[in-house]
Each structure stands twice: as structure tokens, then as C-alpha cells.
Design a protein around this motif. Structure first.
Motif, PDB file in Angstrom:
ATOM      1  N   ILE A   1       1.137  -1.135   0.004  1.00 53.77           N
ATOM      2  CA  ILE A   1      -0.059  -0.291  -0.034  1.00 53.77           C
ATOM      3  C   ILE A   1       0.525   1.328   0.298  1.00 53.77           C
ATOM      4  O   ILE A   1       0.569   2.049  -1.025  1.00 53.77           O
ATOM      5  N   ASP A   2       1.756   1.435   0.765  1.00 58.30           N
ATOM      6  CA  ASP A   2       2.862   2.546   1.067  1.00 58.30           C
ATOM      7  C   ASP A   2       3.518   2.407  -0.726  1.00 58.30           C
ATOM      8  O   ASP A   2       3.827   4.036  -0.132  1.00 58.30           O
ATOM      9  N   GLU A   3       4.013   1.673  -1.198  1.00 57.57           N
ATOM     10  CA  GLU A   3       5.073   1.460  -1.988  1.00 57.57           C
ATOM     11  C   GLU A   3       5.016   0.931  -2.718  1.00 57.57           C
ATOM     12  O   GLU A   3       3.949   0.009  -2.722  1.00 57.57           O
ATOM     13  N   ILE A   4       5.075   2.244  -4.094  1.00 56.49           N
ATOM     14  CA  ILE A   4       4.713   1.178  -5.284  1.00 56.49           C
ATOM     15  C   ILE A   4       5.424   0.558  -6.105  1.00 56.49           C
ATOM     16  O   ILE A   4       6.761   1.391  -6.274  1.00 56.49           O
ATOM     17  N   ASP A   5       5.810  -0.204  -6.978  1.00 59.11           N
ATOM     18  CA  ASP A   5       7.345  -0.607  -7.602  1.00 59.11           C
ATOM     19  C   ASP A   5       6.909  -0.237  -9.103  1.00 59.11           C
ATOM     20  O   ASP A   5       5.686  -0.667  -9.945  1.00 59.11           O
ATOM     21  N   VAL A   6       7.705   0.458  -9.503  1.00 61.88           N
ATOM     22  CA  VAL A   6       7.133   1.519 -10.675  1.00 61.88           C
ATOM     23  C   VAL A   6       6.484   1.092 -12.001  1.00 61.88           C
ATOM     24  O   VAL A   6       5.746   1.159 -13.065  1.00 61.88           O
ATOM     25  N   GLY A   7       7.766   0.141 -12.082  1.00 63.36           N
ATOM     26  CA  GLY A   7       7.468  -1.031 -13.213  1.00 63.36           C
ATOM     27  C   GLY A   7       6.369  -1.919 -13.242  1.00 63.36           C
ATOM     28  O   GLY A   7       5.607  -1.909 -15.232  1.00 63.36           O
ATOM     29  N   SER A   8       6.073  -2.772 -12.782  1.00 62.38           N
ATOM     30  CA  SER A   8       5.076  -3.522 -12.461  1.00 62.38           C
ATOM     31  C   SER A   8       3.411  -2.538 -13.214  1.00 62.38           C
ATOM     32  O   SER A   8       2.968  -2.976 -13.368  1.00 62.38           O
ATOM     33  N   TYR A   9       3.465  -1.676 -12.024  1.00 61.47           N
ATOM     34  CA  TYR A   9       2.635  -0.091 -12.108  1.00 61.47           C
ATOM     35  C   TYR A   9       2.166   0.070 -13.432  1.00 61.47           C
ATOM     36  O   TYR A   9       1.194  -0.063 -14.629  1.00 61.47           O
ATOM     37  N   LEU A  10       3.200   0.680 -14.344  1.00 59.83           N
ATOM     38  CA  LEU A  10       3.229   1.425 -15.154  1.00 59.83           C
ATOM     39  C   LEU A  10       2.694  -0.009 -16.735  1.00 59.83           C
ATOM     40  O   LEU A  10       2.093   0.515 -17.384  1.00 59.83           O
TER      41      LEU A  10
ATOM     42  N   VAL B   1       6.402  -0.760 -23.062  1.00 59.71           N
ATOM     43  CA  VAL B   1       7.438   0.199 -21.528  1.00 59.71           C
ATOM     44  C   VAL B   1       8.316  -0.501 -21.531  1.00 59.71           C
ATOM     45  O   VAL B   1       8.509  -1.752 -21.291  1.00 59.71           O
ATOM     46  N   THR B   2       9.725   0.273 -21.282  1.00 67.46           N
ATOM     47  CA  THR B   2      10.881   0.130 -20.410  1.00 67.46           C
ATOM     48  C   THR B   2      11.138   0.665 -18.958  1.00 67.46           C
ATOM     49  O   THR B   2      11.235   1.820 -19.113  1.00 67.46           O
ATOM     50  N   THR B   3      11.229  -0.048 -18.134  1.00 68.30           N
ATOM     51  CA  THR B   3      11.467   0.820 -16.503  1.00 68.30           C
ATOM     52  C   THR B   3      13.244  -0.092 -16.179  1.00 68.30           C
ATOM     53  O   THR B   3      13.162  -0.721 -16.714  1.00 68.30           O
ATOM     54  N   GLU B   4      13.320   0.667 -15.690  1.00 71.97           N
ATOM     55  CA  GLU B   4      14.205   0.091 -14.491  1.00 71.97           C
ATOM     56  C   GLU B   4      14.399   0.035 -13.033  1.00 71.97           C
ATOM     57  O   GLU B   4      15.242  -0.170 -12.436  1.00 71.97           O
ATOM     58  N   GLY B   5      13.395  -0.418 -12.695  1.00 76.78           N
ATOM     59  CA  GLY B   5      12.661  -0.691 -11.826  1.00 76.78           C
ATOM     60  C   GLY B   5      12.196   0.090 -10.996  1.00 76.78           C
ATOM     61  O   GLY B   5      11.897   1.457 -11.609  1.00 76.78           O
TER      62      GLY B   5
ATOM     63  N   GLY C   1       3.974   0.043 -38.287  1.00 79.15           N
ATOM     64  CA  GLY C   1       5.408   0.458 -37.245  1.00 79.15           C
ATOM     65  C   GLY C   1       5.207   1.647 -36.443  1.00 79.15           C
ATOM     66  O   GLY C   1       5.675   1.864 -35.793  1.00 79.15           O
ATOM     67  N   ALA C   2       3.496   2.034 -36.407  1.00 80.24           N
ATOM     68  CA  ALA C   2       3.142   2.745 -35.297  1.00 80.24           C
ATOM     69  C   ALA C   2       3.539   2.496 -33.810  1.00 80.24           C
ATOM     70  O   ALA C   2       3.561   1.260 -33.247  1.00 80.24           O
ATOM     71  N   ARG C   3       3.704   3.385 -33.344  1.00 82.41           N
ATOM     72  CA  ARG C   3       4.273   2.979 -31.236  1.00 82.41           C
ATOM     73  C   ARG C   3       5.139   3.675 -30.458  1.00 82.41           C
ATOM     74  O   ARG C   3       5.001   5.165 -31.297  1.00 82.41           O
ATOM     75  N   ILE C   4       4.103   3.627 -29.776  1.00 84.05           N
ATOM     76  CA  ILE C   4       4.324   4.892 -28.180  1.00 84.05           C
ATOM     77  C   ILE C   4       5.326   4.144 -27.169  1.00 84.05           C
ATOM     78  O   ILE C   4       4.651   3.008 -27.136  1.00 84.05           O
ATOM     79  N   GLN C   5       5.552   4.646 -26.896  1.00 86.25           N
ATOM     80  CA  GLN C   5       7.228   3.544 -26.388  1.00 86.25           C
ATOM     81  C   GLN C   5       6.922   5.082 -24.441  1.00 86.25           C
ATOM     82  O   GLN C   5       6.922   6.577 -24.339  1.00 86.25           O
ATOM     83  N   VAL C   6       7.180   4.455 -23.309  1.00 87.33           N
ATOM     84  CA  VAL C   6       6.822   4.520 -22.263  1.00 87.33           C
ATOM     85  C   VAL C   6       8.046   4.249 -21.637  1.00 87.33           C
ATOM     86  O   VAL C   6       8.605   2.495 -21.583  1.00 87.33           O
ATOM     87  N   SER C   7       9.086   4.848 -21.291  1.00 84.26           N
ATOM     88  CA  SER C   7      10.580   4.800 -19.907  1.00 84.26           C
ATOM     89  C   SER C   7      10.176   5.403 -19.347  1.00 84.26           C
ATOM     90  O   SER C   7       9.877   6.311 -19.252  1.00 84.26           O
ATOM     91  N   TYR C   8      10.836   4.271 -17.883  1.00 84.52           N
ATOM     92  CA  TYR C   8      11.051   4.965 -16.648  1.00 84.52           C
ATOM     93  C   TYR C   8      12.570   4.272 -15.913  1.00 84.52           C
ATOM     94  O   TYR C   8      12.866   3.827 -16.598  1.00 84.52           O
ATOM     95  N   GLU C   9      13.457   5.846 -16.466  1.00 82.24           N
ATOM     96  CA  GLU C   9      15.079   5.380 -15.752  1.00 82.24           C
ATOM     97  C   GLU C   9      15.120   6.148 -14.199  1.00 82.24           C
ATOM     98  O   GLU C   9      14.640   6.945 -14.067  1.00 82.24           O
ATOM     99  N   THR C  10      16.122   5.304 -13.448  1.00 87.16           N
ATOM    100  CA  THR C  10      16.498   6.170 -11.906  1.00 87.16           C
ATOM    101  C   THR C  10      17.387   6.184 -11.860  1.00 87.16           C
ATOM    102  O   THR C  10      18.449   5.714 -12.548  1.00 87.16           O
ATOM    103  N   ALA C  11      17.808   7.176 -10.493  1.00 80.83           N
ATOM    104  CA  ALA C  11      19.406   7.472 -10.816  1.00 80.83           C
ATOM    105  C   ALA C  11      19.811   8.067  -9.175  1.00 80.83           C
ATOM    106  O   ALA C  11      18.833   8.998  -9.355  1.00 80.83           O
TER     107      ALA C  11
END
Length: 356
Positions: free
Chosen positions: A211-220, A242-246, A279-289
Motif C-alpha cells: 500500500i505504501d510503496e509501489i513497484d513503478v515498473g510493474s505498475y506502468l 514500456v521500458t523501466t529500470e525498476g 509500425g506505429a509505436r508509443i514508448q513509455v520509459s522510466y529510468e532512475t538514478a
């Protein structure tokens, strides 16, 4: 080397001095469990008279208060077989000092030149420790009960919020069908779609683990998959990846992030591909540092979203408000290769290429 003790009286004096030096209650018993010696701590702790203790059967001490079944088991069954026993727990209600929990350590001493047997018995009073442990267990149980109640209330609230959003969306759609103004109808349909978007974000947010914290990769991934299923038509197939780094994010910020993604993805679906394109494409990416992150929604469409959609539109205002709430900034790139919209918290150099 130790000097030999001259006589038995000196040996007894030394043994009694050693016994009295021990800070915990301590007894020396013969093979018939009569008390040969007791420490001062034993007399003080259990409030017994030395004159009525030495030479007395252990079980008869204090009018029989030491006739404890667990103690009998230790001395008469375990010690003869094992010679020693550590941490044997006994709980008993003593008439003078009340209920006590003790750990008993026992040793059987055998002699080389005698058939006599001596039993050493040490007591460690852990009553206070057990009281604290029980209080902790009760507190933990109450905490777990409260957390379970909280979880039930949250699920009930989520259910009611979802029902309310569905009702609002249905009312907006019915109203859109009944009005005569095309402009008003379009505004109502847009409002209907945004209410559905909010409902979709809430649904995916609360099906995530925790409930308090969400795994962003799975969520998106779940959110964008649902958006693609419900919004992409057969006339113009659009791949949404969707491309995520967790990374993890608290649930409040995850709501804002989900709404931003929903708004940008729906905007790209509606405006990036006015004509059919292979080949129409929409890409969602989430990166962290570290604590910083970057969200990018890009497409390989016509690259004219900025010109086609007024910057003062409701969608733009929603995104800007949510970005401000997340203490981030927006960057928009629109060219012949499509459109890329990035939401960045602090300085972040992207490592993921745009959709192409």
C-alpha cells in the motif's frame, strides 16, 4: 599451581565463599536432593531462612513451595541421564514472592575417589524478560489486527471510489449523447475519458503489492497495457511498449505519475497517427538514478502534437499541475521523427532511445 587445601574444614569454607560470591541464586545438593549449601542471593531472592534450608530436602523448602513438577523432572529424570542441563525453564507461583519464571542450569558432579554425587543448581530469574516479551507479542497482535482493519477499510474505500468514478463516467457519457452542441459533446466525451483514466490509474495502483510503496515498473506496464487494450483501434494498430529500470515510489506520487502517463499516452493515441502507419509505436520509459528519475513518453508519429493541440488545453494543464506536484520539469521535443515528452526530477541524462 594451586596449593593443596590442608583439611576438610578449609575446603568447605572455600566452597561456601565461592557459592556466596555467585550473584544469582545457587544451590549445592547431594544425591538425595538435600541442600548442602546455598548462596546469599538464594536466601534473599526467595526469602527463605538459612537455618531451615541447609540439610533440608529441596522439595520441602518453604512449606513445600519447591515441590515443583518441572523441577522434579529436571533433577530426577533429565540430570541422571544427561549429567548437565542448561536453560530449563520453570514457571511457578511462590507464596511469598509471587509468580516467577526461571531458567535453571544444573550440573552433576562425580568424584574420582568417592561414590558421592553433588548437584549444582543455578537459577536465572527471567520473569521481567518474559513479561516484556508477552507485552511485545500482545502489541504485535494488536498492531496486526489494526493493519488488517486498515486493509479492509482501504479495500472498501477503493471499491466505493471505483463505483463512484464509473457512475460519474456513465452520467457524462449519457449527457454527451443528449446535447445538441458538437463542441459541448466533445468536451463531455473528453471529461468522460479522463474520469475513466483516473479509475484505471486507481485500479492498477491498488492491485499492486503493498500500500505504501509501489513497484513503478510493474505498475506502468499494467497501466499502459490496459490503456492500449481499451484505446487502440483495429483501424490503426499502435504498439505501446514500456521500458523501466525498476524503482519504487510512494503511492501518492504513483497516482500523479500514473495520471501523467495516462494523459500523455492517450494524447499520443489520439493525435500522433492521424493516418495509418506501419509500425506505429508509443514508448513509455522510466529510468532512475538514486532518488532522481525520468519518465518519457515518445512516439514515431507525425511529430506535430505541439502544433495540433493548444498548449492551454485541459490535458496540458493537468500534466503541468501534476509535474509541479512531483517537483519535476517537462521537456517536449517534436520533429519529423515524432514527439517525445519527458518529465524529469532533477538532472537526468536519458539512456533509452526515443521510439522509432
Amino acid at each position: 599451581m594451586f596449593q593443596p587445601i590442608a583439611n576438610i574444614e578449609d575446603a568447605q569454607t572455600l566452597a561456601q565463599a565461592i557459592v556466596n560470591t555467585i550473584t544469582e541464586p545457587f544451590l549445592v545438593l547431594d544425591e538425595k536432593f538435600r541442600v548442602l549449601a546455598a548462596s546469599r542471593s538464594f536466601y534473599k531472592t526467595f526469602e527463605v531462612d538459612p537455618a531451615q534450608t541447609q540439610g533440608t530436602l529441596l522439595y520441602a523448602l518453604g512449606d513445600g513451595q519447591w515441590d515443583i513438577p518441572a523441577l522434579r523432572l529436571l533433577l530426577e529424570t533429565i540430570i541422571p541421564e544427561k549429567t548437565a542441563m542448561d536453560g530449563f525453564e520453570v514457571e511457578h507461583d511462590f507464596p511469598r514472592i509471587g509468580r516467577r519464571t526461571m531458567l535453571l542450569n544444573a550440573r552433576k558432579v562425580l568424584y574420582d575417589h568417592s561414590s558421592a554425587i553433588t548437584i549444582l543448581l543455578a537459577f536465572n530469574d527471567i520473569t521481567a524478560r518474559r513479561v516484556i516479551e508477552r507485552e511485545k507479542e500482545e502489541l504485535l497482535k494488536r498492531t496486526e489486527d489494526l493493519l488488517n482493519q486498515k486493509d479492509v477499510l482501504l479495500r472498501e474505500m477503493e471499491h466505493r471510489v471505483a463505483n463512484s468514478l464509473q457512475i460519474i463516467a456513465s452520467i457524462l457519457l449519457l449527457k454527451a449523447r443528449s446535447v445538441t452542441s458538437e463542441e459541448t459533446r466533445q468536451h463531455l466525451k473528453d471529461a468522460h475519458q479522463r474520469v475513466l483514466s483516473v479509475a484505471e490509474v486507481q485500479r492498477h495502483l491498488h492491485t499492486s503489492v503493498g500500500i505504501d510503496e509501489i513497484d513503478v515498473g510493474s505498475y506502468l506496464s499494467k497501466l499502459c497495457g490496459s490503456l492500449a487494450t481499451s484505446m487502440v483501434g483495429e483501424a490503426q494498430p499502435i504498439e505501446v511498449t514500456v521500458t523501466t529500470e525498476g524503482g519504487r515510489m510512494d503511492s501518492q506520487k504513483a497516482v500523479s505519475l500514473g495520471l501523467i502517463v495516462t494523459e500523455l499516452v492517450l494524447n499520443a493515441i489520439k493525435y500522433a497517427f492521424p493516418e495509418e502507419k506501419d509500425g506505429a509505436r508509443i514508448q513509455v520509459s522510466y529510468e532512475t538514478a538514486g532518488s532522481d528519475w525520468k519518465l518519457t513518453v515518445s512516439d514515431n508519429g507525425v511529430g506535430k502534437i505541439i502544433n495540433d493541440v493548444p498548449a492551454t488545453g485541459l490535458g496540458t494543464a493537468i500534466v503541468e499541475a501534476l509535474v509541479k506536484q512531483l517537483e519535476a520539469k517537462v521537456e517536449v521535443i517534436g520533429d519529423n521523427d515524432g514527439t517525445s515528452i519527458s518529465v524529469t526530477r532533477a538532472t537526468f541524462t536519458s539512456r533509452v532511445p526515443r521510439a522509432a
